[in-house]
Design a protein around this motif. Structure first.
Motif, PDB file in Angstrom:
ATOM      1  N   LEU A  25       5.170  -3.722  -4.312  1.00 23.43           N
ATOM      2  CA  LEU A  25       4.439  -3.786  -3.061  1.00 23.43           C
ATOM      3  C   LEU A  25       3.090  -3.093  -3.156  1.00 23.43           C
ATOM      4  O   LEU A  25       2.141  -3.470  -2.451  1.00 23.43           O
ATOM      5  CB  LEU A  25       5.283  -3.154  -1.948  1.00 23.43           C
ATOM      6  CG  LEU A  25       4.948  -3.519  -0.501  1.00 23.43           C
ATOM      7  CD1 LEU A  25       4.908  -5.024  -0.306  1.00 23.43           C
ATOM      8  CD2 LEU A  25       5.984  -2.892   0.435  1.00 23.43           C
ATOM      9  N   PHE A  26       2.962  -2.084  -4.011  1.00 27.75           N
ATOM     10  CA  PHE A  26       1.669  -1.423  -4.166  1.00 27.75           C
ATOM     11  C   PHE A  26       0.679  -2.305  -4.918  1.00 27.75           C
ATOM     12  O   PHE A  26      -0.497  -2.406  -4.542  1.00 27.75           O
ATOM     13  CB  PHE A  26       1.829  -0.098  -4.909  1.00 27.75           C
ATOM     14  CG  PHE A  26       0.507   0.599  -5.169  1.00 27.75           C
ATOM     15  CD1 PHE A  26      -0.108   1.315  -4.167  1.00 27.75           C
ATOM     16  CD2 PHE A  26      -0.114   0.509  -6.392  1.00 27.75           C
ATOM     17  CE1 PHE A  26      -1.336   1.936  -4.372  1.00 27.75           C
ATOM     18  CE2 PHE A  26      -1.342   1.115  -6.622  1.00 27.75           C
ATOM     19  CZ  PHE A  26      -1.948   1.842  -5.612  1.00 27.75           C
ATOM     20  N   TRP A  27       1.133  -2.958  -5.993  1.00 30.92           N
ATOM     21  CA  TRP A  27       0.211  -3.686  -6.857  1.00 30.92           C
ATOM     22  C   TRP A  27      -0.067  -5.113  -6.405  1.00 30.92           C
ATOM     23  O   TRP A  27      -1.073  -5.708  -6.801  1.00 30.92           O
ATOM     24  CB  TRP A  27       0.733  -3.691  -8.291  1.00 30.92           C
ATOM     25  CG  TRP A  27       0.568  -2.358  -8.935  1.00 30.92           C
ATOM     26  CD1 TRP A  27       1.535  -1.420  -9.165  1.00 30.92           C
ATOM     27  CD2 TRP A  27      -0.657  -1.796  -9.419  1.00 30.92           C
ATOM     28  NE1 TRP A  27       0.986  -0.309  -9.755  1.00 30.92           N
ATOM     29  CE2 TRP A  27      -0.352  -0.516  -9.933  1.00 30.92           C
ATOM     30  CE3 TRP A  27      -1.965  -2.252  -9.478  1.00 30.92           C
ATOM     31  CZ2 TRP A  27      -1.323   0.312 -10.486  1.00 30.92           C
ATOM     32  CZ3 TRP A  27      -2.938  -1.431 -10.028  1.00 30.92           C
ATOM     33  CH2 TRP A  27      -2.611  -0.169 -10.522  1.00 30.92           C
ATOM     34  N   ALA A  85      -2.484   6.846  -0.734  1.00 33.56           N
ATOM     35  CA  ALA A  85      -3.029   5.827  -1.639  1.00 33.56           C
ATOM     36  C   ALA A  85      -3.007   4.457  -0.983  1.00 33.56           C
ATOM     37  O   ALA A  85      -3.963   3.670  -1.087  1.00 33.56           O
ATOM     38  CB  ALA A  85      -2.236   5.805  -2.944  1.00 33.56           C
ATOM     39  N   GLY A  86      -1.912   4.137  -0.286  1.00 32.44           N
ATOM     40  CA  GLY A  86      -1.822   2.858   0.404  1.00 32.44           C
ATOM     41  C   GLY A  86      -2.844   2.728   1.515  1.00 32.44           C
ATOM     42  O   GLY A  86      -3.426   1.659   1.714  1.00 32.44           O
ATOM     43  N   VAL A  87      -3.084   3.818   2.245  1.00 33.72           N
ATOM     44  CA  VAL A  87      -4.079   3.781   3.327  1.00 33.72           C
ATOM     45  C   VAL A  87      -5.471   3.534   2.751  1.00 33.72           C
ATOM     46  O   VAL A  87      -6.244   2.715   3.272  1.00 33.72           O
ATOM     47  CB  VAL A  87      -4.041   5.105   4.118  1.00 33.72           C
ATOM     48  CG1 VAL A  87      -5.221   5.172   5.085  1.00 33.72           C
ATOM     49  CG2 VAL A  87      -2.726   5.231   4.888  1.00 33.72           C
ATOM     50  N   LEU A  88      -5.811   4.247   1.663  1.00 34.93           N
ATOM     51  CA  LEU A  88      -7.124   4.048   1.052  1.00 34.93           C
ATOM     52  C   LEU A  88      -7.283   2.626   0.526  1.00 34.93           C
ATOM     53  O   LEU A  88      -8.359   2.022   0.645  1.00 34.93           O
ATOM     54  CB  LEU A  88      -7.334   5.053  -0.082  1.00 34.93           C
ATOM     55  CG  LEU A  88      -7.596   6.501   0.329  1.00 34.93           C
ATOM     56  CD1 LEU A  88      -7.823   7.365  -0.903  1.00 34.93           C
ATOM     57  CD2 LEU A  88      -8.795   6.602   1.249  1.00 34.93           C
ATOM     58  N   LEU A 111     -13.413   3.691  -2.909  1.00 33.09           N
ATOM     59  CA  LEU A 111     -12.158   3.982  -2.220  1.00 33.09           C
ATOM     60  C   LEU A 111     -10.968   3.398  -2.972  1.00 33.09           C
ATOM     61  O   LEU A 111      -9.896   4.010  -3.033  1.00 33.09           O
ATOM     62  CB  LEU A 111     -12.204   3.404  -0.801  1.00 33.09           C
ATOM     63  CG  LEU A 111     -13.072   4.158   0.212  1.00 33.09           C
ATOM     64  CD1 LEU A 111     -13.142   3.380   1.515  1.00 33.09           C
ATOM     65  CD2 LEU A 111     -12.513   5.555   0.447  1.00 33.09           C
ATOM     66  N   LYS A 112     -11.170   2.225  -3.550  1.00 31.36           N
ATOM     67  CA  LYS A 112     -10.094   1.633  -4.358  1.00 31.36           C
ATOM     68  C   LYS A 112      -9.803   2.503  -5.577  1.00 31.36           C
ATOM     69  O   LYS A 112      -8.642   2.671  -5.983  1.00 31.36           O
ATOM     70  CB  LYS A 112     -10.477   0.219  -4.792  1.00 31.36           C
ATOM     71  CG  LYS A 112      -9.315  -0.609  -5.320  1.00 31.36           C
ATOM     72  CD  LYS A 112      -9.748  -1.998  -5.739  1.00 31.36           C
ATOM     73  CE  LYS A 112     -10.221  -2.824  -4.570  1.00 31.36           C
ATOM     74  NZ  LYS A 112     -10.514  -4.226  -4.971  1.00 31.36           N
ATOM     75  N   GLY A 113     -10.861   3.068  -6.185  1.00 31.28           N
ATOM     76  CA  GLY A 113     -10.662   3.982  -7.304  1.00 31.28           C
ATOM     77  C   GLY A 113      -9.926   5.240  -6.884  1.00 31.28           C
ATOM     78  O   GLY A 113      -9.066   5.753  -7.612  1.00 31.28           O
ATOM     79  N   ALA A 114     -10.249   5.757  -5.666  1.00 26.89           N
ATOM     80  CA  ALA A 114      -9.541   6.933  -5.164  1.00 26.89           C
ATOM     81  C   ALA A 114      -8.065   6.617  -4.931  1.00 26.89           C
ATOM     82  O   ALA A 114      -7.173   7.418  -5.244  1.00 26.89           O
ATOM     83  CB  ALA A 114     -10.194   7.424  -3.876  1.00 26.89           C
ATOM     84  N   GLY A 115      -7.798   5.419  -4.380  1.00 24.01           N
ATOM     85  CA  GLY A 115      -6.408   5.012  -4.189  1.00 24.01           C
ATOM     86  C   GLY A 115      -5.675   4.862  -5.505  1.00 24.01           C
ATOM     87  O   GLY A 115      -4.499   5.233  -5.622  1.00 24.01           O
ATOM     88  N   ALA A 200      -2.893  -6.460   4.877  1.00 24.63           N
ATOM     89  CA  ALA A 200      -1.601  -6.485   5.568  1.00 24.63           C
ATOM     90  C   ALA A 200      -0.483  -5.983   4.655  1.00 24.63           C
ATOM     91  O   ALA A 200       0.396  -5.212   5.079  1.00 24.63           O
ATOM     92  CB  ALA A 200      -1.299  -7.904   6.051  1.00 24.63           C
ATOM     93  N   LEU A 201      -0.521  -6.373   3.388  1.00 23.33           N
ATOM     94  CA  LEU A 201       0.510  -5.922   2.446  1.00 23.33           C
ATOM     95  C   LEU A 201       0.379  -4.433   2.167  1.00 23.33           C
ATOM     96  O   LEU A 201       1.391  -3.739   1.988  1.00 23.33           O
ATOM     97  CB  LEU A 201       0.400  -6.725   1.157  1.00 23.33           C
ATOM     98  CG  LEU A 201       0.827  -8.195   1.251  1.00 23.33           C
ATOM     99  CD1 LEU A 201       0.487  -8.932  -0.038  1.00 23.33           C
ATOM    100  CD2 LEU A 201       2.321  -8.291   1.534  1.00 23.33           C
ATOM    101  N   ALA A 202      -0.850  -3.918   2.113  1.00 26.14           N
ATOM    102  CA  ALA A 202      -1.043  -2.481   1.887  1.00 26.14           C
ATOM    103  C   ALA A 202      -0.487  -1.678   3.054  1.00 26.14           C
ATOM    104  O   ALA A 202       0.112  -0.601   2.856  1.00 26.14           O
ATOM    105  CB  ALA A 202      -2.526  -2.172   1.676  1.00 26.14           C
ATOM    106  N   VAL A 203      -0.664  -2.164   4.278  1.00 24.80           N
ATOM    107  CA  VAL A 203      -0.083  -1.487   5.441  1.00 24.80           C
ATOM    108  C   VAL A 203       1.446  -1.514   5.359  1.00 24.80           C
ATOM    109  O   VAL A 203       2.118  -0.518   5.653  1.00 24.80           O
ATOM    110  CB  VAL A 203      -0.584  -2.145   6.745  1.00 24.80           C
ATOM    111  CG1 VAL A 203       0.166  -1.589   7.952  1.00 24.80           C
ATOM    112  CG2 VAL A 203      -2.083  -1.918   6.905  1.00 24.80           C
ATOM    113  N   ALA A 204       1.995  -2.655   4.953  1.00 25.24           N
ATOM    114  CA  ALA A 204       3.450  -2.744   4.784  1.00 25.24           C
ATOM    115  C   ALA A 204       3.932  -1.757   3.730  1.00 25.24           C
ATOM    116  O   ALA A 204       5.008  -1.150   3.869  1.00 25.24           O
ATOM    117  CB  ALA A 204       3.836  -4.174   4.393  1.00 25.24           C
ATOM    118  N   PHE A 205       3.145  -1.569   2.672  1.00 26.89           N
ATOM    119  CA  PHE A 205       3.499  -0.600   1.635  1.00 26.89           C
ATOM    120  C   PHE A 205       3.559   0.811   2.207  1.00 26.89           C
ATOM    121  O   PHE A 205       4.497   1.575   1.921  1.00 26.89           O
ATOM    122  CB  PHE A 205       2.478  -0.666   0.494  1.00 26.89           C
ATOM    123  CG  PHE A 205       2.567   0.473  -0.475  1.00 26.89           C
ATOM    124  CD1 PHE A 205       3.549   0.496  -1.452  1.00 26.89           C
ATOM    125  CD2 PHE A 205       1.667   1.532  -0.404  1.00 26.89           C
ATOM    126  CE1 PHE A 205       3.640   1.553  -2.349  1.00 26.89           C
ATOM    127  CE2 PHE A 205       1.751   2.590  -1.292  1.00 26.89           C
ATOM    128  CZ  PHE A 205       2.740   2.599  -2.268  1.00 26.89           C
TER     129      PHE A 205
END
Length: 449
Positions: A25-27, A85-88, A111-115, A200-205
């Motif tokens: 779900l993260f990737w 990480a998911g929020v970022l 921000l993606k790099g920070a996540g 949407a998937l990142a929020v679900a994560f």
């Protein structure tokens, strides 16, 4: 309190299932954004140099934050950092989908790099901690780590295919893509849709992490405590990597793997274009190869437990797998200047072998690592490993770019990877139990030295 902690500890099978879901779900949302990333930026009017600057913002942010965020996970807890990480990632994907200026897109990549830095280690550390709490320090880890790696690779493969196909599908039939573009005054393009789906998937994560990954209660963190403990934890992890021979080999092997991956990512697109005769068709071939590489990595991860059993130990399994991957790069090197069906088939075989070998080596490397570190420094150790992969890969990419076109560029990556494999050749007589990892080293006290 002890009874509460006991009730909250999952059994190893449940922990394995939740870890696999968390990895996938993260990737998956990040995979959705891979294929349309560069085309979307150029569609927004960015020159190639500006696109390269955005990509550099991602890499530099991830590298700078890699160790501090690992220490943060060891201090604040796995779940908190993983949810962050998911929020970022959700914010980054939203900015990437809707951004129309270079600075917004660069901020999205940063921000993606920070996540990416925040995600490096917490999920795996949570899984290992949970299994150790339920079944003891001698519990099997390799199977779960292999399935987590498989889930990651499959999510990236599926995401890459879906992210590359969805904008094309929107242009068929009634051309929903043009209608979407017109309705939003150009804010949402067909190339934006995969990233928006990723939001949407990142929020679900994030929701899944907060509800499905319980961990034992930790002392309430304070700003003063975080500022004091995170640097000490980072120093402890770096010291452990320097003084523990097994951990050092795992870290250096990760660097060698990074060299191989960067070699493939840097040189394969040009080689695909040479085979097809055009950059556009070469890009399509490269997308297919990237997906195939992820799937081969997933298969390799699934093969890690039986390979370790056949090899007799995790260390020998790493040696065999890294040597096989190095052999794959050698095949790509010797066929670099050749043409025809036979060299092409050998090159494809080499490409597959690299990903199979690296995928099979990873779970065995990480199981060895987790048996040498304690929970207090587990995420930091994983961050040190990830940082080595990124740094050695970056240096290899710069060196390969300076070499003349042809086999030499491929040979550089092969040489670094085979050197990483050679680290696992046992020298001298074997002592009893030498194939087994030593008891974990307590890293909590190292920062006080």
């Amino acid at each position: 309190m002890d009874e509460l902690v006991t009730r909250r500890v999952l059994d190893p099978r449940a922990a394995r299932r939740r870890y696999v879901v968390a990895c996938g779900l993260f990737w998956l949302p990040l995979g959705l954004a891979i294929a349309p990333m560069v085309p979307l930026m150029t569609e927004r009017g960015l020159a190639l140099t500006a696109v390269a600057g955005c990509v550099a913002a991602h890499s530099l942010t991830a590298a700078v934050l890699e160790l501090p965020t690992g220490g943060l996970s060891d201090v604040l807890g796995r779940r908190t950092v993983l949810a962050a990480a998911g929020v970022l990632d959700a914010v980054a994907l939203l900015l990437h989908a809707l951004g129309t200026t270079a600075w917004v897109l660069a901020a999205a990549m940063a921000l993606k790099g920070a996540g990416r830095a925040l995600s490096s280690g917490p999920a795996e550390a949570w899984y290992v901690d949970t299994v150790h709490a339920a079944a003891g320090p001698d519990a099997d880890l390799r199977t779960g780590l292999a399935r987590g790696s498989t889930a990651t690779a499959v999510a990236l493969a599926v995401g890459t295919l879906a992210g590359g196909t969805l904008p094309w599908l929107l242009g068929l039939g009634p051309d929903l893509g043009d209608r979407l573009d017109e309705a939003t005054s150009g804010l949402v393009l067909p190339l934006s849709v995969p990233a928006l789906l990723g939001v949407a998937l990142a929020v679900a994560f994030v929701v899944y992490v907060l509800t499905a990954l319980p961990e034992p209660p930790r002392p309430r963190a304070t700003l003063r405590g975080v500022l004091r403990d995170v640097p000490g934890t980072v120093v402890a992890g770096v010291r452990l990597a320097g003084r523990d021979a097994l951990v050092r080999r795992v870290v250096l092997a990760a660097g060698a793997a990074g060299s191989a991956l960067v070699t493939l990512e840097l040189l394969t697109p040009g080689r695909a274009a040479d085979v097809t005769g055009a950059a556009e068709s070469g890009a399509v071939v490269f997308a297919g190869l990237a997906c195939a590489g992820y799937l081969c990595s997933a298969l390799g991860s699934q093969l890690a437990p039986p390979v370790a059993r056949l090899a007799g130990s995790g260390e020998r399994a790493v040696l065999v797998c890294l040597a096989a991957a190095g052999g794959g790069l050698l095949l790509l090197a010797v066929t670099a200047a050749a043409s025809g069906p036979a060299p092409l088939l050998l090159a494809i075989g080499g490409y597959v072998l690299v990903y199979l070998g690296l995928g099979a080596a990873g779970p065995s490397e990480n199981e060895l690592l987790h048996r040498r570190v304690t929970s207090e420094g587990r995420a930091t150790a994983l961050s040190v490993q990830s940082l080595a992969l990124q740094l050695v890969g970056a240096v290899t990419g710069l060196a390969a770019g300076a070499l003349p076109a042809g086999p030499a560029r491929w040979l550089l990556g092969a040489a670094v990877l085979l050197a990483g494999a050679a680290l696992w050749i046992r020298r001298g007589p074997r002592s009893a139990g030498a194939g087994e990892p030593k008891p974990p080293v307590n890293t909590a006290h190292l920062a006080d030295r």
